[in-house]
Design a protein around this motif. Structure first.
Motif, PDB file in Angstrom:
ATOM      1  N   TYR A 143      40.104 -42.025  16.353  1.00 24.68           N
ATOM      2  CA  TYR A 143      40.733 -40.983  16.268  1.00 24.68           C
ATOM      3  C   TYR A 143      40.028 -40.250  15.304  1.00 24.68           C
ATOM      4  O   TYR A 143      39.546 -40.564  14.245  1.00 24.68           O
ATOM      5  CB  TYR A 143      42.227 -41.189  15.843  1.00 24.68           C
ATOM      6  CG  TYR A 143      42.441 -42.098  14.463  1.00 24.68           C
ATOM      7  CD1 TYR A 143      42.319 -41.364  13.364  1.00 24.68           C
ATOM      8  CD2 TYR A 143      42.499 -43.507  14.323  1.00 24.68           C
ATOM      9  CE1 TYR A 143      42.634 -41.949  12.153  1.00 24.68           C
ATOM     10  CE2 TYR A 143      42.626 -44.084  13.216  1.00 24.68           C
ATOM     11  CZ  TYR A 143      42.395 -43.436  12.135  1.00 24.68           C
ATOM     12  OH  TYR A 143      42.851 -44.057  10.825  1.00 24.68           O
ATOM     13  N   HIS A 144      40.227 -38.828  14.921  1.00 20.85           N
ATOM     14  CA  HIS A 144      39.610 -37.899  14.105  1.00 20.85           C
ATOM     15  C   HIS A 144      40.966 -37.315  13.144  1.00 20.85           C
ATOM     16  O   HIS A 144      41.808 -36.755  13.689  1.00 20.85           O
ATOM     17  CB  HIS A 144      38.917 -36.812  14.848  1.00 20.85           C
ATOM     18  CG  HIS A 144      37.609 -37.305  15.826  1.00 20.85           C
ATOM     19  ND1 HIS A 144      36.664 -37.500  15.248  1.00 20.85           N
ATOM     20  CD2 HIS A 144      37.665 -37.876  16.980  1.00 20.85           C
ATOM     21  CE1 HIS A 144      35.703 -37.760  16.342  1.00 20.85           C
ATOM     22  NE2 HIS A 144      36.275 -38.055  17.308  1.00 20.85           N
ATOM     23  N   GLY A 192      37.066 -29.985  14.438  1.00 16.15           N
ATOM     24  CA  GLY A 192      37.082 -28.652  15.106  1.00 16.15           C
ATOM     25  C   GLY A 192      36.210 -28.922  16.506  1.00 16.15           C
ATOM     26  O   GLY A 192      36.708 -28.059  17.345  1.00 16.15           O
ATOM     27  N   ALA A 193      35.268 -29.639  16.657  1.00 15.01           N
ATOM     28  CA  ALA A 193      34.617 -29.781  17.806  1.00 15.01           C
ATOM     29  C   ALA A 193      35.062 -30.798  18.715  1.00 15.01           C
ATOM     30  O   ALA A 193      34.623 -30.789  20.042  1.00 15.01           O
ATOM     31  CB  ALA A 193      33.157 -30.242  17.426  1.00 15.01           C
ATOM     32  N   ASN A 238      40.303 -39.652  20.851  1.00 11.95           N
ATOM     33  CA  ASN A 238      39.366 -39.546  21.731  1.00 11.95           C
ATOM     34  C   ASN A 238      39.086 -40.770  22.385  1.00 11.95           C
ATOM     35  O   ASN A 238      39.041 -41.839  21.616  1.00 11.95           O
ATOM     36  CB  ASN A 238      37.937 -39.166  21.109  1.00 11.95           C
ATOM     37  CG  ASN A 238      37.717 -37.795  20.993  1.00 11.95           C
ATOM     38  OD1 ASN A 238      37.658 -37.169  19.976  1.00 11.95           O
ATOM     39  ND2 ASN A 238      37.658 -36.921  22.102  1.00 11.95           N
ATOM     40  N   VAL A 239      38.482 -40.910  23.508  1.00 12.74           N
ATOM     41  CA  VAL A 239      37.878 -42.099  24.150  1.00 12.74           C
ATOM     42  C   VAL A 239      36.449 -41.924  24.239  1.00 12.74           C
ATOM     43  O   VAL A 239      35.882 -40.842  25.032  1.00 12.74           O
ATOM     44  CB  VAL A 239      38.733 -42.433  25.448  1.00 12.74           C
ATOM     45  CG1 VAL A 239      37.938 -43.463  26.311  1.00 12.74           C
ATOM     46  CG2 VAL A 239      40.070 -42.576  25.618  1.00 12.74           C
ATOM     47  N   SER A 240      35.786 -42.772  23.590  1.00 14.81           N
ATOM     48  CA  SER A 240      34.328 -42.626  23.776  1.00 14.81           C
ATOM     49  C   SER A 240      33.570 -42.897  25.044  1.00 14.81           C
ATOM     50  O   SER A 240      34.324 -43.302  26.075  1.00 14.81           O
ATOM     51  CB  SER A 240      33.418 -43.349  22.737  1.00 14.81           C
ATOM     52  OG  SER A 240      33.768 -44.789  23.296  1.00 14.81           O
TER      53      SER A 240
END
Length: 51
Positions: free
Chosen positions: A13-14, A22-23, A4-6
């Motif tokens: 990364y998750h 999941g979200a 993700n890019v905040s």
């Protein structure tokens, strides 16, 4: 792994076992991406999401 890019531009990364995995969605138009493992994400300059 989901990269993700905040809002501030930070690359995070998750992992599948993170509570927000999941979200989390990946939007490639924003520069977000998928990774095969944590080492790949970190080598690309992304950091792990806070727990």
């Amino acid at each position: 792994m989901k990269g993700n890019v905040s809002a501030s531009g930070e690359r995070i990364y998750h992992t599948p076992w993170d509570h927000l995995y999941g979200a989390t969605s990946v939007n490639t138009a924003k520069g977000e991406r998928w990774f095969c493992n944590e080492a790949e994400a970190e080598k690309a300059g992304w950091r792990r999401a806070s727990r």
